[in-house]
Design an enzyme around this catalytic site. Structure first.
Site: not given
Ligand SMILES: NC(=O)c1ccc[n+]([C@@H]2O[C@H](COP(=O)([O-])OP(=O)(O)OC[C@H]3O[C@@H](n4cnc5c(N)ncnc54)[C@H](O)[C@@H]3O)[C@@H](O)[C@H]2O)c1
Length: 258
Positions: A163, A167
């Site tokens: 993640y 991002k």
């Protein structure tokens, strides 16, 4: 104070994953500003998109539900074409669709890694590319893209290797696109929210240990709510932000300030 009612009148916004959570809040906010909204949802989740469309229409706005799986290029092309054909233009893209699979770094599987990167980074890029081609080729040319990243694109946190990588990629990709497309003009910015209290995140955020650790890192001592994120998106998209491009705007109660 200047009224902002209708500042997006005549503009069309595609908002990915707008059947729930942050995407829905952003869709409602932009509709309030007068934008016509293409609400996208995964095939099979049309009922969620329909809920957002109904809420926008009930408030006097204009919206259409479109299926979209950002992992599939043909689906991206069909979605962007349908938005342009329905409303005549594509002025705004909010790249909101995303997901997280929490795993300790030692346990990350190839499948989970690929899923998170495919949706959060690769899918987001091709949505931006395809939408920006329409923004470039329409008359008058131009547009505005908001990529929903996360504070996890600015700092690290446990159990989020894929993640955070995705991002962080979104934040730097945003800078590249802002640079390449500045003179069209297409502005491209990233939003970096902290943890947002929604029905889905409530069990984690209300947990005294897990939630307590997150809160202790937040000077304001609270989680965000979807409206906090929607208002920040609204600013980035508004004409008042016309000189703002290539930034990653934290909406984090001060987390990344300390
Ligand atoms: N909720 C938070 O605490 C938080 C914090 C920071 C950033 N974010 C980011 O905000 C965005 C929205 O998150 P949310 O909390 O509202 O989650 P959510 O699960 O409510 O919404 C995500 C949306 O993305 C859609 N989606 C998932 N996979 C897709 C795919 N392959 N193609 C198209 N759509 C797909 C889902 O159907 C859903 O509508 C995400 O990018 C997330 O990473 C969330």
């Amino acid at each position: 104070m200047t009224s902002t009612a209708g500042i997006l009148s005549g503009q069309t916004a595609i908002i990915t994953g707008a059947g729930s959570g942050l995407g829905q809040a952003i869709a409602l906010a932009l509709a309030t500003d007068g934008a016509r909204i293409a609400v996208t949802e995964l095939p099979g989740k049309e009922h969620l998109a329909a809920t957002t469309v109904a809420a926008i229409e009930a408030a006097g706005g204009s919206a259409v539900a479109l299926p979209l799986d950002v992992r599939v290029l043909a689906s991206i092309d069909a979605c962007v074409d349908a938005a342009r054909e329905t409303f005549g233009r594509v002025d705004i893209l909010v790249n909101n669709a995303g997901l997280n699979i929490r795993q300790a770094a030692f346990d990350v599987t190839e499948e989970a890694w690929d899923t998170v990167l495919d949706v959060n980074l690769k899918g987001l890029f091709f949505m931006a590319q395809r939408s920006a081609r329409v923004m470039r080729d329409q008359a008058p040319a131009g547009g505005c893209i908001v990529n929903v990243a996360s504070i996890m694109g600015l700092v690290g946190y446990k159990d989020r290797a894929a993640y955070c990588a995705s991002k962080g990629g979104v934040v730097n990709l945003t800078r590249v696109l802002a640079y390449e497309w500045a003179t069209i003009p297409i502005r491209v910015n990233a939003l970096c929210p902290t943890f947002v209290m929604t029905p889905m995140t409530a069990p984690l955020l209300n947990d005294p240990i897990a939630g307590g650790d997150l809160l202790s890192r937040t000077p304001q001592g609270r989680f965000a709510d979807p409206e906090d994120v929607a208002q920040a998106a609204r600013y980035l998209i508004s004409p008042g932000a016309r000189m703002v491009t290539g930034i990653a705007l934290p909406v984090d109660g001060g987390w990344t300030a300390v």
